[in-house]
Design a protein around this motif. Structure first.
Motif, short mmCIF file in Angstrom:
data_model
loop_
_atom_site.label_atom_id
_atom_site.label_comp_id
_atom_site.label_asym_id
_atom_site.label_seq_id
_atom_site.Cartn_x
_atom_site.Cartn_y
_atom_site.Cartn_z
N LYS A 94 -1.17 18.43 8.16
CA LYS A 94 -0.70 18.82 6.84
C LYS A 94 -0.69 17.61 5.92
O LYS A 94 -0.50 16.48 6.37
N MET A 95 -0.88 17.86 4.61
CA MET A 95 -0.92 16.78 3.63
C MET A 95 0.40 16.66 2.86
O MET A 95 1.00 17.67 2.48
N PHE A 96 0.79 15.41 2.63
CA PHE A 96 1.95 15.10 1.81
C PHE A 96 1.52 14.00 0.84
O PHE A 96 1.54 12.81 1.17
N THR A 97 1.11 14.42 -0.34
CA THR A 97 0.51 13.48 -1.28
C THR A 97 1.22 13.52 -2.63
O THR A 97 1.86 14.50 -2.99
N ALA A 98 1.08 12.44 -3.37
CA ALA A 98 1.56 12.34 -4.75
C ALA A 98 0.53 11.53 -5.52
O ALA A 98 0.17 10.42 -5.12
N ASP A 99 0.03 12.08 -6.60
CA ASP A 99 -1.04 11.44 -7.35
C ASP A 99 -0.66 10.02 -7.77
O ASP A 99 0.45 9.78 -8.25
N ALA A 100 -1.60 9.09 -7.58
CA ALA A 100 -1.44 7.69 -8.00
C ALA A 100 -0.27 6.98 -7.31
O ALA A 100 0.22 5.97 -7.80
N ALA A 138 2.87 -0.19 -9.95
CA ALA A 138 3.67 0.67 -10.82
C ALA A 138 4.19 1.88 -10.05
O ALA A 138 3.50 2.43 -9.20
N ILE A 139 5.41 2.29 -10.37
CA ILE A 139 6.04 3.44 -9.71
C ILE A 139 6.36 4.49 -10.75
O ILE A 139 6.93 4.18 -11.81
N GLU A 140 6.00 5.75 -10.50
CA GLU A 140 6.41 6.83 -11.39
C GLU A 140 7.84 7.22 -11.01
O GLU A 140 8.07 7.92 -10.02
N THR A 141 8.79 6.76 -11.80
CA THR A 141 10.20 6.91 -11.44
C THR A 141 10.70 8.34 -11.54
O THR A 141 11.63 8.72 -10.82
N GLY A 142 10.11 9.14 -12.43
CA GLY A 142 10.60 10.50 -12.62
C GLY A 142 10.53 11.33 -11.36
O GLY A 142 11.53 11.93 -10.93
#
Length: 318
Positions: A94-100, A138-142
């Motif tokens: 199974k995939m657990f991904t988050a863009d960028a 860089a981290i997408e904090t939201g």
């Protein structure tokens, strides 16, 4: 109390209620519409159930963690079928991904969806390229605030990942206020509606930024640190989790390999007893198999998935 004073207070109360109503409406719209309209955010709602289903499945359980390279670069059916044929066992992946996303985000995703609820797949496969494993990305904090962390994670997060006091305040606000957390997504959706060909423009801009980033990387040599990687490796050993880190093949260049690997990252991974596979070059992958500089087409994903299954044999055989 004069009549005018009384009316003034009533008007202020009405104004306050109107403002609260507007903010509440936007918040509900964000949580019910924007979150589900974003393919990235919509996936996150399914991850708790997906991690549970994976750990309760039959056979060898594999969680693939990464960014859009993983999402668009791997055909799970091909990977599972090839592994079953070569190993003679059933595999569930199974995939657990988050863009960028990068190493910082992957740590908290794995912690949130697996380690905290005490779910343990047999293997975590982490795909990366270039600087994905280094500190300072860089981290997408939201999304980190809304989906991948709780207040119990904040001390660790603020110690290593978000160290600026102003950014820490923004992160805290994002944890409780979805509209603030998703402000960039809201901006992109509004621009996508209002500006013709906005998605094509951003796609081209991302390609230019990718090329400029490689150029700047060659010109600048800031100190490289791997504290986030070390934190993940330390936690993995504590939890008894098996990891394999895989260097992904970005678009071919005139150089023999599309990017260089830092020996220090490989050393840290191997010393922690984890797997490391260099798949920067995969036979059969050509320019026509890339949708852009970093993403594979479905045909390219099929080629890569076959190559990945073959490369995983020594790792899964241990």
């Amino acid at each position: 109390m004069s009549l005018s004073t009384s009316n003034s207070k009533k008007n202020k109360i009405k104004l306050l209620l109107a403002v609260l109503l507007i903010f509440s409406t936007i918040e509900v719209f964000t949580r019910t519409i924007i979150f589900h309209a974003s393919k990235d955010f919509a996936r996150f709602d399914n991850y708790p159930a997906l991690s549970r289903d994976l750990t309760n499945s039959e056979g060898i359980k594999i969680a693939l963690v990464g960014n859009s390279l993983t999402q668009r670069g791997i055909n799970l059916d091909i990977l599972s079928q090839d592994l079953k044929q070569s190993e003679g066992k059933n595999f569930t992946a199974k995939m657990f991904t988050a863009d960028a996303s990068k190493i910082n985000t992957w740590h908290f995703m794995i912690n949130h969806y697996f380690w905290k609820p005490k779910r343990k797949p047999d293997y975590f496969l982490v795909h990366f390229y270039e600087k994905n494993l280094q500190d300072g990305n860089a981290i997408e904090t939201g999304r980190l605030a809304q989906f991948f962390t709780t207040p119990s994670d904040w001390p660790d997060l603020f110690r290593l990942d978000i160290t600026n006091p102003g950014e820490q305040v923004e992160f805290g606000i994002s944890s409780f206020w979805a509209t603030f957390a998703a402000r960039e997504r809201l901006r992109e959706r509004i621009l996508g509606i209002a500006v013709p060909h906005y998605k094509d423009f951003t796609s081209e801009t991302n390609g230019v930024n990718f090329r400029m980033g490689k150029k700047n990387q060659a010109q600048k040599h800031p100190p490289v640190r791997y504290e986030a990687l070390q934190r993940l490796l330390h936690k993995a050993k504590q939890e008894g989790s098996h990891f394999c880190f895989i260097a992904f093949p970005t678009q071919p260049t005139t150089d023999p390999l599309p990017y260089s690997l830092d020996p220090e990252a490989e050393r840290l991974i191997r010393e922690a007893g984890m797997g490391f596979i260099d798949l920067r070059h995969v036979a059969g992958l050509e320019l026509k198999h890339y949708a852009d500089e970093i993403h594979l087409t479905p045909e390219g994903a099929a080629i890569y998935s076959h190559a990945l299954a073959t490369a995983l044999k020594p790792v899964l055989g241990k």
